[in-house]
Design an enzyme around this catalytic site. Structure first.
Site, short mmCIF file in Angstrom:
data_model
loop_
_atom_site.label_atom_id
_atom_site.label_comp_id
_atom_site.label_asym_id
_atom_site.label_seq_id
_atom_site.Cartn_x
_atom_site.Cartn_y
_atom_site.Cartn_z
N CYS A 11 8.45 -4.85 -22.65
CA CYS A 11 9.75 -4.15 -22.73
C CYS A 11 10.37 -3.90 -21.35
CB CYS A 11 9.60 -2.84 -23.50
SG CYS A 11 8.64 -1.60 -22.62
N ASP A 61 0.80 -1.24 0.00
CA ASP A 61 0.00 0.00 0.00
C ASP A 61 0.83 1.28 0.00
OD1 ASP A 61 0.80 0.22 2.73
OD2 ASP A 61 -0.98 -0.87 3.40
N CYS A 112 5.91 -3.14 -17.65
CA CYS A 112 5.48 -3.66 -18.94
C CYS A 112 6.02 -5.08 -19.12
CB CYS A 112 5.97 -2.75 -20.08
SG CYS A 112 5.58 -3.43 -21.70
N HIS A 147 7.29 -7.13 -1.21
CA HIS A 147 6.32 -7.62 -2.21
C HIS A 147 5.93 -6.56 -3.23
CE1 HIS A 147 5.17 -11.07 0.78
NE2 HIS A 147 6.30 -11.30 0.14
P1 OAD Z 1 -2.06 -12.04 6.81
O1 OAD Z 1 -3.40 -11.65 6.35
O2 OAD Z 1 -1.62 -13.43 6.54
O3 OAD Z 1 -1.95 -11.82 8.38
C1 OAD Z 1 -2.36 -10.64 8.99
C2 OAD Z 1 -1.99 -10.68 10.48
O4 OAD Z 1 -2.35 -9.41 11.03
C3 OAD Z 1 -2.72 -11.75 11.29
O5 OAD Z 1 -1.76 -12.47 12.06
C4 OAD Z 1 -3.64 -10.93 12.21
O6 OAD Z 1 -3.80 -11.54 13.49
C5 OAD Z 1 -2.89 -9.62 12.32
N1 OAD Z 1 -3.71 -8.44 12.63
C6 OAD Z 1 -5.01 -8.19 12.31
N2 OAD Z 1 -5.39 -6.98 12.73
C7 OAD Z 1 -4.32 -6.42 13.33
C8 OAD Z 1 -4.06 -5.15 13.97
N3 OAD Z 1 -5.01 -4.22 14.09
N4 OAD Z 1 -2.82 -4.92 14.47
C9 OAD Z 1 -1.86 -5.87 14.36
N5 OAD Z 1 -2.03 -7.06 13.78
C10 OAD Z 1 -3.24 -7.34 13.27
O7 OAD Z 1 -1.02 -10.95 6.22
P2 OAD Z 1 0.56 -11.07 5.93
O8 OAD Z 1 1.23 -11.87 6.99
O9 OAD Z 1 1.03 -9.72 5.67
O10 OAD Z 1 1.50 -11.45 -0.33
O11 OAD Z 1 0.54 -11.92 4.60
C11 OAD Z 1 1.75 -12.17 3.96
C12 OAD Z 1 1.59 -12.12 2.47
O12 OAD Z 1 0.52 -12.99 2.07
C13 OAD Z 1 1.15 -10.76 1.92
O13 OAD Z 1 2.22 -9.88 1.71
C14 OAD Z 1 0.49 -11.12 0.63
C15 OAD Z 1 -0.29 -12.34 1.07
O14 OAD Z 1 -0.63 -13.24 0.10
C16 OAD Z 1 1.37 -11.03 -1.56
O15 OAD Z 1 0.40 -10.45 -1.97
C17 OAD Z 1 2.52 -11.38 -2.41
#
Ligand code: OAD
Length: 222
Positions: free
Chosen positions: A112, A86, A109, A101
């Protein structure tokens, strides 16, 4: 060192990927977040990413993002390694940010290799003038993180004294295991997450609550 995931931006109104209301609960990632899906139907994948762009454009960084940026005033060196696409850490002024990520606002693109960044939502042009398709310059399932980005993250993580992980479930590799490099070098590891995660047992301290509140306890606000 701050190591952040989707939970970092949850209080901004951006849904996490897993768990209740998660992006991958509503959408099958195989149809929207792989090179294979893009090759099969680029418009379907762009529709999904345009929706994500519009959602992020309607949200703003919260106090937690700002506290991390402000930590630079009191700590000698602060690096943010984020899995988020984001762009919120940079937006509030964090200066050393490694986006593992990629970034939702950047496109590449497929023909190219030209890369461009602008904040249009939805994106007007889906094809570059060379005729090739633009694709979001983010890391999809099955994509490799560019080596230079991994190297930059590893360098920073290996040098840190304290690593604060925020809002990541710790299930997506190689990102999930990067904090362990800090632990191996003797750093103190703190996890901020309302829930226990797959990686919790590696952390010395656990702050169980939302990012903004827990960061307010950790980072001096002035
Ligand atoms: P996840 O959706 O797997 O995990 C989100 C975590 O945030 C969970 O452990 C929740 O408990 C926690 N959480 C929720 N609300 C919160 C808050 N207010 N404060 C703190 N923590 C909170 O997300 P990621 O671990 O980031 O990849 O996922 C890893 C990757 O999987 C992402 O970068 C994405 C996804 O597929 C790509 O898109 C390449």
């Amino acid at each position: 060192m701050f190591f952040t995931g989707a939970g970092m931006s949850a209080e901004s109104g951006i849904p996490t990927y897993r768990g209740q209301g998660g992006v991958w609960e509503k959408y099958d990632y195989r149809k929207y977040a792989t090179q294979y899906a893009f090759d099969e139907d680029p418009d379907r994948v762009w529709d999904f990413h345009d929706e994500r762009r519009s959602l992020v454009a309607a949200c703003s960084p919260h106090e937690g993002h700002r506290l991390i940026a402000r930590a630079e005033a009191t700590c000698e060196q602060v690096t943010v390694v984020t899995q988020n696409i984001d762009g919120f850490h940079r937006r509030v002024g964090s200066r050393h940010v490694v986006e593992l990520h990629g970034n939702l606002w950047r496109s590449r693109c497929t023909s190219c290799g030209t890369v461009e960044e602008h904040h249009q939502a939805p994106r007007a042009e889906r094809r570059h003038r060379c005729g090739g398709w633009w694709r979001p310059a983010i890391v999809w399932f099955g994509d490799a993180i560019p080596q230079a980005v991994v190297d930059e993250a590893v360098r920073a993580i290996e040098q840190c004294d304290v690593l604060v992980s925020i809002g990541t479930s710790g299930v997506i590799y190689p990102a999930a295991e990067l904090p362990l490099l800090a632990k191996e070098r003797g750093a103190h590891l703190i996890e901020i997450n309302p829930e226990e995660t797959a990686m919790s047992h590696h952390y010395a301290e656990h702050l169980r609550g939302p990012a903004s509140e827990m960061l307010a306890q950790l980072v001096p606000s002035a």
